[in-house]
Design a protein around this motif. Structure first.
Motif, PDB file in Angstrom:
ATOM      1  N   GLY A  18       0.829  -1.186   0.000  1.00 55.93           N
ATOM      2  CA  GLY A  18       0.000   0.000   0.000  1.00 55.93           C
ATOM      3  C   GLY A  18       0.867   1.241   0.000  1.00 55.93           C
ATOM      4  N   LYS A  19       0.223   2.340  -0.217  1.00 59.36           N
ATOM      5  CA  LYS A  19       0.931   3.610  -0.321  1.00 59.36           C
ATOM      6  C   LYS A  19       1.412   4.120   1.031  1.00 59.36           C
ATOM      7  CE  LYS A  19       0.254   8.245  -2.209  1.00 59.36           C
ATOM      8  NZ  LYS A  19      -0.655   9.110  -2.964  1.00 59.36           N
ATOM      9  N   TRP A  20       0.666   3.857   2.098  1.00 59.46           N
ATOM     10  CA  TRP A  20       0.917   4.521   3.360  1.00 59.46           C
ATOM     11  C   TRP A  20       1.625   3.678   4.414  1.00 59.46           C
ATOM     12  CZ3 TRP A  20       0.482   9.221   2.042  1.00 59.46           C
ATOM     13  CH2 TRP A  20      -0.510   9.644   1.177  1.00 59.46           C
ATOM     14  N   LYS A  21       1.474   2.368   4.402  1.00 62.60           N
ATOM     15  CA  LYS A  21       2.066   1.541   5.468  1.00 62.60           C
ATOM     16  C   LYS A  21       3.577   1.710   5.591  1.00 62.60           C
ATOM     17  CE  LYS A  21      -1.483  -2.029   5.544  1.00 62.60           C
ATOM     18  NZ  LYS A  21      -1.753  -3.445   5.236  1.00 62.60           N
ATOM     19  N   PRO A  22       4.331   1.667   4.498  1.00 63.69           N
ATOM     20  CA  PRO A  22       5.782   1.858   4.651  1.00 63.69           C
ATOM     21  C   PRO A  22       6.140   3.231   5.220  1.00 63.69           C
ATOM     22  CG  PRO A  22       5.289   0.886   2.516  1.00 63.69           C
ATOM     23  CD  PRO A  22       3.976   1.312   3.112  1.00 63.69           C
ATOM     24  N   ILE A  23       5.365   4.241   4.858  1.00 64.42           N
ATOM     25  CA  ILE A  23       5.645   5.596   5.355  1.00 64.42           C
ATOM     26  C   ILE A  23       5.313   5.686   6.840  1.00 64.42           C
ATOM     27  CG2 ILE A  23       5.031   8.042   5.103  1.00 64.42           C
ATOM     28  CD1 ILE A  23       4.513   7.359   2.091  1.00 64.42           C
ATOM     29  N   ILE A  24       4.214   5.061   7.251  1.00 67.82           N
ATOM     30  CA  ILE A  24       3.868   5.016   8.677  1.00 67.82           C
ATOM     31  C   ILE A  24       5.008   4.358   9.457  1.00 67.82           C
ATOM     32  CG2 ILE A  24       2.326   3.944  10.373  1.00 67.82           C
ATOM     33  CD1 ILE A  24       0.085   4.198   8.179  1.00 67.82           C
ATOM     34  N   LEU A  25       5.460   3.210   8.970  1.00 69.10           N
ATOM     35  CA  LEU A  25       6.544   2.493   9.653  1.00 69.10           C
ATOM     36  C   LEU A  25       7.811   3.335   9.709  1.00 69.10           C
ATOM     37  CD1 LEU A  25       5.986  -1.075   8.223  1.00 69.10           C
ATOM     38  CD2 LEU A  25       5.418  -0.238  10.505  1.00 69.10           C
ATOM     39  N   TRP A  26       8.106   4.030   8.637  1.00 70.88           N
ATOM     40  CA  TRP A  26       9.311   4.862   8.584  1.00 70.88           C
ATOM     41  C   TRP A  26       9.280   5.913   9.698  1.00 70.88           C
ATOM     42  CZ3 TRP A  26      13.866   4.302   6.599  1.00 70.88           C
ATOM     43  CH2 TRP A  26      14.738   5.390   6.534  1.00 70.88           C
ATOM     44  N   HIS A  27       8.123   6.533   9.885  1.00 71.92           N
ATOM     45  CA  HIS A  27       8.010   7.562  10.916  1.00 71.92           C
ATOM     46  C   HIS A  27       8.045   6.969  12.329  1.00 71.92           C
ATOM     47  CE1 HIS A  27       7.673  10.988   8.336  1.00 71.92           C
ATOM     48  NE2 HIS A  27       6.692  10.418   7.652  1.00 71.92           N
ATOM     49  N   LEU A  28       7.557   5.765  12.487  1.00 70.54           N
ATOM     50  CA  LEU A  28       7.572   5.133  13.810  1.00 70.54           C
ATOM     51  C   LEU A  28       8.940   4.579  14.178  1.00 70.54           C
ATOM     52  CD1 LEU A  28       4.116   3.334  13.893  1.00 70.54           C
ATOM     53  CD2 LEU A  28       4.783   5.464  15.021  1.00 70.54           C
ATOM     54  N   MET A  29       9.850   4.499  13.204  1.00 75.94           N
ATOM     55  CA  MET A  29      11.207   4.025  13.494  1.00 75.94           C
ATOM     56  C   MET A  29      11.939   5.006  14.409  1.00 75.94           C
ATOM     57  SD  MET A  29      12.371   2.369   9.825  1.00 75.94           S
ATOM     58  CE  MET A  29      14.029   2.935  10.015  1.00 75.94           C
ATOM     59  N   ASP A  30      11.645   6.291  14.283  1.00 74.97           N
ATOM     60  CA  ASP A  30      12.297   7.325  15.095  1.00 74.97           C
ATOM     61  C   ASP A  30      11.823   7.304  16.540  1.00 74.97           C
ATOM     62  OD1 ASP A  30      13.478   8.197  12.790  1.00 74.97           O
ATOM     63  OD2 ASP A  30      12.244   9.974  12.572  1.00 74.97           O
ATOM     64  N   SER A  31      10.498   7.328  16.697  1.00 74.78           N
ATOM     65  CA  SER A  31       9.933   7.443  18.039  1.00 74.78           C
ATOM     66  C   SER A  31       8.436   7.151  17.988  1.00 74.78           C
ATOM     67  CB  SER A  31      10.149   8.860  18.590  1.00 74.78           C
ATOM     68  OG  SER A  31       9.476   9.803  17.783  1.00 74.78           O
ATOM     69  N   LYS A  33       4.574   7.851  18.142  1.00 76.19           N
ATOM     70  CA  LYS A  33       3.828   8.984  17.579  1.00 76.19           C
ATOM     71  C   LYS A  33       2.354   8.878  17.943  1.00 76.19           C
ATOM     72  CE  LYS A  33       7.197  10.633  14.787  1.00 76.19           C
ATOM     73  NZ  LYS A  33       8.329   9.921  15.265  1.00 76.19           N
ATOM     74  N   ARG A  34       1.749  10.030  18.100  1.00 76.81           N
ATOM     75  CA  ARG A  34       0.305  10.104  18.271  1.00 76.81           C
ATOM     76  C   ARG A  34      -0.328  10.147  16.882  1.00 76.81           C
ATOM     77  NH1 ARG A  34      -1.042  14.212  23.124  1.00 76.81           N
ATOM     78  NH2 ARG A  34      -3.056  13.203  22.827  1.00 76.81           N
ATOM     79  N   PHE A  35      -1.621   9.849  16.828  1.00 80.69           N
ATOM     80  CA  PHE A  35      -2.342   9.841  15.554  1.00 80.69           C
ATOM     81  C   PHE A  35      -2.183  11.181  14.842  1.00 80.69           C
ATOM     82  CE2 PHE A  35      -6.001  10.164  12.779  1.00 80.69           C
ATOM     83  CZ  PHE A  35      -6.127   8.893  12.257  1.00 80.69           C
ATOM     84  N   SER A  36      -2.361  12.273  15.598  1.00 82.41           N
ATOM     85  CA  SER A  36      -2.268  13.611  14.994  1.00 82.41           C
ATOM     86  C   SER A  36      -0.859  13.897  14.470  1.00 82.41           C
ATOM     87  CB  SER A  36      -2.705  14.687  15.985  1.00 82.41           C
ATOM     88  OG  SER A  36      -1.888  14.656  17.138  1.00 82.41           O
ATOM     89  N   ASP A  37       0.161  13.366  15.147  1.00 80.28           N
ATOM     90  CA  ASP A  37       1.537  13.534  14.664  1.00 80.28           C
ATOM     91  C   ASP A  37       1.692  12.870  13.298  1.00 80.28           C
ATOM     92  OD1 ASP A  37       2.277  14.784  17.073  1.00 80.28           O
ATOM     93  OD2 ASP A  37       2.895  12.879  17.969  1.00 80.28           O
ATOM     94  N   LEU A  38       1.168  11.645  13.183  1.00 79.16           N
ATOM     95  CA  LEU A  38       1.277  10.920  11.923  1.00 79.16           C
ATOM     96  C   LEU A  38       0.517  11.636  10.808  1.00 79.16           C
ATOM     97  CD1 LEU A  38       0.984   7.295  13.296  1.00 79.16           C
ATOM     98  CD2 LEU A  38       3.005   8.314  12.217  1.00 79.16           C
ATOM     99  N   GLU A  39      -0.647  12.190  11.142  1.00 83.18           N
ATOM    100  CA  GLU A  39      -1.408  12.945  10.135  1.00 83.18           C
ATOM    101  C   GLU A  39      -0.594  14.119   9.605  1.00 83.18           C
ATOM    102  OE1 GLU A  39      -6.125  12.858  10.695  1.00 83.18           O
ATOM    103  OE2 GLU A  39      -5.073  13.717  12.417  1.00 83.18           O
ATOM    104  N   LYS A  40       0.115  14.806  10.501  1.00 81.93           N
ATOM    105  CA  LYS A  40       0.925  15.960  10.091  1.00 81.93           C
ATOM    106  C   LYS A  40       2.142  15.526   9.277  1.00 81.93           C
ATOM    107  CE  LYS A  40      -0.449  18.606  14.119  1.00 81.93           C
ATOM    108  NZ  LYS A  40      -0.081  18.915  15.498  1.00 81.93           N
ATOM    109  N   LEU A  41       2.736  14.386   9.663  1.00 76.32           N
ATOM    110  CA  LEU A  41       3.945  13.913   8.992  1.00 76.32           C
ATOM    111  C   LEU A  41       3.668  13.297   7.622  1.00 76.32           C
ATOM    112  CD1 LEU A  41       5.687  12.260  12.061  1.00 76.32           C
ATOM    113  CD2 LEU A  41       6.559  14.224  10.751  1.00 76.32           C
ATOM    114  N   ILE A  42       2.421  12.874   7.398  1.00 76.24           N
ATOM    115  CA  ILE A  42       2.081  12.184   6.150  1.00 76.24           C
ATOM    116  C   ILE A  42       0.988  12.971   5.430  1.00 76.24           C
ATOM    117  CG2 ILE A  42       1.424   9.985   5.109  1.00 76.24           C
ATOM    118  CD1 ILE A  42       2.156   8.661   7.823  1.00 76.24           C
ATOM    119  N   PRO A  43       1.358  14.057   4.758  1.00 69.74           N
ATOM    120  CA  PRO A  43       0.350  14.830   4.050  1.00 69.74           C
ATOM    121  C   PRO A  43      -0.308  13.978   2.965  1.00 69.74           C
ATOM    122  CG  PRO A  43       2.523  15.877   3.895  1.00 69.74           C
ATOM    123  CD  PRO A  43       2.693  14.564   4.577  1.00 69.74           C
ATOM    124  N   GLY A  44      -1.589  14.132   2.836  1.00 68.70           N
ATOM    125  CA  GLY A  44      -2.297  13.399   1.785  1.00 68.70           C
ATOM    126  C   GLY A  44      -3.028  12.172   2.286  1.00 68.70           C
TER     127      GLY A  44
END
Length: 110
Positions: A18-31, A33-44
């Protein structure tokens, strides 16, 4: 239910595709995240799609959802210990992507 796909790469695509799962995982590798943080980090990504992918990744055991007993409730997402086994895979894929992008930039325009 055990996923009995013929080729292991099919399992990877099924779980992480899918388009978003790898990007979600990439952002969670750092630290975490709250749902709203992920929304801000993944525009679209829509809220509905983000929630669905987080649920799928949680069901697969890749991420964990922690609810803190505060008012209002605080919810954080993090990689599970099992999910952390994907970090080297993600790093190799990122390196390959960077090399591919450089290759494409260096190609003469047609």
């Amino acid at each position: 239910m055990i996923d009995q796909r013929e080729y292991p790469i099919e399992t990877v695509i099924h779980v992480l595709g899918g388009k978003w799962k790898p990007i979600i995982l990439w952002h969670l590798m750092d630290s975490d995240k709250r749902f709203s943080d992920l929304e801000k980090l993944i525009p679209g990504v829509s809220s509905k799609m983000l929630a669905q992918h987080l649920r799928n990744l949680q069901q697969a055991g890749i991420i964990e959802r922690t609810v803190y007993p505060t008012v209002p409730p605080k919810v954080e997402y993090s990689l599970s210990e099992y999910g952390k086994t994907l970090i080297p895979v993600a790093e190799v894929m990122c390196d390959w992507g960077e090399g591919h992008n450089e290759r494409k930039r260096d190609e003469p325009a047609s």
